[in-house]
Design a protein around this motif. Structure first.
Motif, PDB file in Angstrom:
ATOM      1  N   ASP A 159       0.851  -1.194   0.000  1.00  0.00           N
ATOM      2  CA  ASP A 159       0.000   0.000   0.000  1.00  0.00           C
ATOM      3  C   ASP A 159       0.882   1.237   0.000  1.00  0.00           C
ATOM      4  O   ASP A 159       1.900   1.278   0.704  1.00  0.00           O
ATOM      5  N   ILE A 160       0.477   2.246  -0.745  1.00  0.00           N
ATOM      6  CA  ILE A 160       1.150   3.545  -0.656  1.00  0.00           C
ATOM      7  C   ILE A 160       0.095   4.597  -0.340  1.00  0.00           C
ATOM      8  O   ILE A 160      -0.907   4.726  -1.049  1.00  0.00           O
ATOM      9  N   THR A 161       0.301   5.297   0.770  1.00  0.00           N
ATOM     10  CA  THR A 161      -0.585   6.385   1.176  1.00  0.00           C
ATOM     11  C   THR A 161       0.118   7.704   0.889  1.00  0.00           C
ATOM     12  O   THR A 161       1.189   7.978   1.437  1.00  0.00           O
ATOM     13  N   LEU A 162      -0.461   8.489   0.030  1.00  0.00           N
ATOM     14  CA  LEU A 162       0.147   9.751  -0.396  1.00  0.00           C
ATOM     15  C   LEU A 162      -0.162  10.842   0.619  1.00  0.00           C
ATOM     16  O   LEU A 162      -1.304  10.987   1.061  1.00  0.00           O
ATOM     17  N   GLY A 163       0.862  11.611   0.980  1.00  0.00           N
ATOM     18  CA  GLY A 163       0.696  12.638   1.995  1.00  0.00           C
ATOM     19  C   GLY A 163       0.703  14.047   1.432  1.00  0.00           C
ATOM     20  O   GLY A 163       0.847  14.270   0.224  1.00  0.00           O
ATOM     21  N   SER A 164       0.573  15.003   2.328  1.00  0.00           N
ATOM     22  CA  SER A 164       0.447  16.404   1.927  1.00  0.00           C
ATOM     23  C   SER A 164       1.701  16.940   1.246  1.00  0.00           C
ATOM     24  O   SER A 164       1.640  17.934   0.524  1.00  0.00           O
ATOM     25  N   ALA A 165       2.860  16.299   1.467  1.00  0.00           N
ATOM     26  CA  ALA A 165       4.094  16.763   0.836  1.00  0.00           C
ATOM     27  C   ALA A 165       4.369  16.065  -0.498  1.00  0.00           C
ATOM     28  O   ALA A 165       5.356  16.379  -1.161  1.00  0.00           O
ATOM     29  N   PHE A 166       3.487  15.148  -0.880  1.00  0.00           N
ATOM     30  CA  PHE A 166       3.711  14.421  -2.137  1.00  0.00           C
ATOM     31  C   PHE A 166       3.390  15.318  -3.328  1.00  0.00           C
ATOM     32  O   PHE A 166       2.366  16.004  -3.354  1.00  0.00           O
TER      33      PHE A 166
END
Length: 209
Positions: A159-166
């Motif tokens: 799983d990859i969870t994309l964050g606010s800095a992505f």
């Protein structure tokens, strides 16, 4: 004027004087309160229980646990053999979809695109089980500053969870993977059998991912 009338007038005068004193004190207190409040608000007076710094909520930050080392001698995994679930941990609409499309173009098998249960502050978090460590490191090579998190899943999916800095995946010419060279263990990593595992996440997949 009788003594009784003189006494009544004297009492009234004393009452008016007391009222004037009370009103004067109240007005002075209100004026002082206004001055103090203005000084606290503008930062010219630091009062712990009223200062904005004391009452402000801390900004959320990403927390990074020690990441597991890749198994000794483990090689990068072919993208076509890696099943990836892409989750949007931000308020941006369509981030999981666009990133999933980019991963598909790179050959990854994107299984799910959707919204994460909770927001993520950081670039990206890659979650995986013991069977997917090499797969996770292969995917992480395409993402700057990704956090790797071992969980309890039994399969090799990632799983990859994309964050606010992505912002985006790394350009392919910046991805340093050699299919014949073992994956490098990053500084500070911990052997996977010494790490506590987090429960496997079940983010909610929606069309707004």
């Amino acid at each position: 004027m009788s003594e009784a009338e003189r006494a009544r007038r004297l009492r009234r005068r004393h009452m008016h004087e007391r009222q004037a004193v009370i009103f004067g004190v109240l007005l002075s207190f209100l004026a002082l309160s206004f001055v103090v409040a203005a000084a606290v608000y503008t930062g010219n007076l630091n009062v712990p229980f009223f200062s904005r710094a004391f009452t402000a909520k801390p900004s959320p930050t990403a927390t990074h646990d020690p990441q597991p080392c890749p198994p000794a001698g483990a090689l990068p995994v072919a993208a076509g053999s890696i099943t990836v679930n892409v989750y949007n941990g931000t308020s941006a609409t369509g981030l999981a979809k666009s990133t999933g499309d980019a991963l598909t173009q790179l050959g990854f098998k994107v299984q799910t695109e959707g919204n994460a249960i909770a927001s993520y502050i950081g670039t990206a978090r890659i979650s995986f089980g013991i069977q997917g460590i090499a797969q996770a490191y292969t995917l992480a090579a395409h993402v700057d500053h990704a956090e790797l998190q071992l969980d309890t899943r039994k399969d090799a999916s990632v799983d990859i969870t994309l964050g606010s800095a992505f912002v985006s995946l790394k350009p392919t010419d910046k991805v340093t993977l050699d299919p014949n060279t073992p994956l490098a263990a990053p500084v500070g990593c911990v052997p996977y059998d010494q790490l506590a595992t987090a429960p496997a996440a079940t983010p909610t997949a929606t069309s707004k991912g």
